[in-house]
Design a protein around this motif. Structure first.
Motif, short mmCIF file in Angstrom:
data_model
loop_
_atom_site.label_atom_id
_atom_site.label_comp_id
_atom_site.label_asym_id
_atom_site.label_seq_id
_atom_site.Cartn_x
_atom_site.Cartn_y
_atom_site.Cartn_z
N GLY A 71 0.67 -1.47 0.04
CA GLY A 71 0.17 0.13 0.17
C GLY A 71 0.82 1.26 0.00
N GLY A 72 2.08 1.13 0.02
CA GLY A 72 3.03 2.43 -0.13
C GLY A 72 3.96 2.30 -1.30
N SER A 73 4.62 3.33 -1.75
CA SER A 73 5.63 3.44 -2.79
C SER A 73 6.76 4.28 -2.30
CB SER A 73 4.89 3.75 -4.00
OG SER A 73 4.67 5.26 -3.73
N ALA A 74 8.08 3.74 -3.17
CA ALA A 74 9.07 4.71 -3.01
C ALA A 74 9.70 4.57 -4.31
CB ALA A 74 10.17 3.87 -1.91
N ARG A 75 10.20 5.80 -4.71
CA ARG A 75 10.94 6.07 -6.17
C ARG A 75 12.40 5.50 -5.93
NH1 ARG A 75 10.73 11.80 -8.87
NH2 ARG A 75 12.27 12.22 -6.86
N VAL A 76 12.68 4.59 -6.64
CA VAL A 76 13.95 3.79 -6.24
C VAL A 76 15.09 3.92 -7.40
CG1 VAL A 76 12.90 2.04 -4.80
CG2 VAL A 76 13.29 1.70 -7.48
N LEU A 77 14.64 4.52 -8.54
CA LEU A 77 15.41 4.77 -9.57
C LEU A 77 15.22 6.22 -10.67
CD1 LEU A 77 18.01 3.64 -11.41
CD2 LEU A 77 16.02 2.61 -12.67
N ILE A 78 16.03 7.06 -10.76
CA ILE A 78 15.97 7.96 -11.87
C ILE A 78 17.23 7.89 -12.72
CG2 ILE A 78 15.95 10.36 -12.44
CD1 ILE A 78 14.16 10.84 -10.26
N ASP A 79 17.22 7.49 -13.89
CA ASP A 79 18.35 7.40 -14.69
C ASP A 79 18.22 7.57 -16.26
OD1 ASP A 79 21.03 6.82 -15.26
OD2 ASP A 79 20.91 4.77 -14.64
N CYS A 80 19.25 8.01 -17.02
CA CYS A 80 18.94 8.40 -18.46
C CYS A 80 18.45 7.22 -19.14
CB CYS A 80 20.04 8.80 -19.11
SG CYS A 80 21.63 7.87 -19.14
N VAL A 81 17.65 7.17 -20.01
CA VAL A 81 17.17 5.95 -20.93
C VAL A 81 18.49 5.42 -21.61
CG1 VAL A 81 15.63 5.40 -22.75
CG2 VAL A 81 14.95 6.85 -21.12
N GLU A 82 19.28 6.00 -22.30
CA GLU A 82 20.25 5.39 -22.85
C GLU A 82 21.30 4.68 -22.01
OE1 GLU A 82 19.58 8.84 -23.18
OE2 GLU A 82 18.65 8.71 -24.98
N CYS A 83 21.36 5.20 -20.73
CA CYS A 83 22.22 4.61 -19.69
C CYS A 83 21.77 3.07 -19.28
CB CYS A 83 22.44 5.32 -18.39
SG CYS A 83 23.25 6.94 -18.59
N VAL A 84 20.38 3.25 -18.93
CA VAL A 84 19.96 1.77 -18.59
C VAL A 84 20.15 0.80 -19.85
CG1 VAL A 84 17.80 0.72 -18.01
CG2 VAL A 84 18.37 2.99 -17.02
N ALA A 85 19.56 1.23 -20.90
CA ALA A 85 19.86 0.39 -22.08
C ALA A 85 21.21 -0.11 -22.24
CB ALA A 85 19.39 1.10 -23.47
N ALA A 86 22.33 0.74 -22.18
CA ALA A 86 23.43 0.26 -22.36
C ALA A 86 24.08 -0.71 -21.35
CB ALA A 86 24.27 1.66 -22.39
N ARG A 87 23.55 -0.66 -20.06
CA ARG A 87 23.68 -1.27 -18.85
C ARG A 87 23.12 -2.83 -19.10
NH1 ARG A 87 23.75 3.08 -15.62
NH2 ARG A 87 21.50 2.66 -14.95
N ALA A 88 21.81 -2.75 -19.64
CA ALA A 88 21.39 -4.00 -19.96
C ALA A 88 22.04 -4.67 -20.87
CB ALA A 88 19.71 -3.68 -19.98
N ALA A 89 22.41 -4.13 -22.02
CA ALA A 89 22.97 -4.90 -23.13
C ALA A 89 24.45 -5.34 -22.51
CB ALA A 89 23.34 -3.92 -24.15
N ALA A 90 25.15 -4.47 -21.75
CA ALA A 90 26.50 -5.10 -21.24
C ALA A 90 26.28 -6.47 -20.55
CB ALA A 90 27.09 -3.95 -20.69
N ASN A 91 25.16 -6.47 -19.67
CA ASN A 91 24.97 -7.52 -18.71
C ASN A 91 24.40 -8.56 -19.38
OD1 ASN A 91 25.70 -5.87 -16.37
ND2 ASN A 91 23.39 -5.65 -15.89
N GLN A 92 24.09 -8.64 -20.58
CA GLN A 92 23.53 -9.71 -21.36
C GLN A 92 24.76 -10.51 -22.19
OE1 GLN A 92 20.31 -8.55 -23.89
NE2 GLN A 92 18.88 -8.39 -22.23
N ARG A 93 25.78 -9.67 -22.26
CA ARG A 93 27.04 -10.35 -23.03
C ARG A 93 27.68 -11.72 -22.09
NH1 ARG A 93 29.80 -4.59 -24.53
NH2 ARG A 93 28.05 -3.82 -25.48
#
Length: 93
Positions: A71-93
Motif C-alpha cells: 500500500g506504499g511506494s518509493a521512487r527507487v531509480l531515476i536514470d537516463c534512458v540510454e544509460c539503462v539500455a547500455a547497462r542492460a546490453a552489457a549485462n547480457q554479454r
C-alpha cells in the motif's frame, strides 16, 4: 526547456490510490505515437510491483522506477534512458 510538469501521479491498485513520488519530474512521454504517458509494470513479484515511467527534462530522456509494497511506494531509480539500455546490453554479454 520542459513544457509539462507532473503535478500528480498515482497507482490505483485494488481500488486503493497509492501516490508515486513525482517532484521534479517533467514532460511525461511515450515511445508509442499518440500516447502522452507511458507507465507500466515491469515486475510483478511476490514482494511488490516495480513500475517504470519515461520522462524528459528538455535535454535528455530519463526513466523513473517505483517499488510498490503493502500500500506504499518509493521512487527507487531515476536514470537516463540510454544509460539503462547500455547497462542492460552489457549485462547480457
Amino acid at each position: 526547456m520542459p513544457r509539462l510538469q507532473v503535478t500528480d501521479l498515482a497507482l490505483i491498485l485494488d481500488g486503493k490510490r497509492i501516490p508515486l513520488e513525482h517532484r521534479g519530474m517533467f514532460n511525461p512521454w511515450s515511445p508509442v505515437e499518440g500516447e502522452d504517458l507511458h507507465v507500466r509494470i515491469v515486475e510483478d513479484a511476490p514482494n511488490g510491483l516495480r513500475i517504470r515511467g519515461e520522462f524528459s527534462d528538455g535535454s535528455a530522456a530519463y526513466l523513473a522506477e517505483w517499488l510498490v509494497i503493502g500500500g506504499g511506494s518509493a521512487r527507487v531509480l531515476i536514470d537516463c534512458v540510454e544509460c539503462v539500455a547500455a547497462r542492460a546490453a552489457a549485462n547480457q554479454r
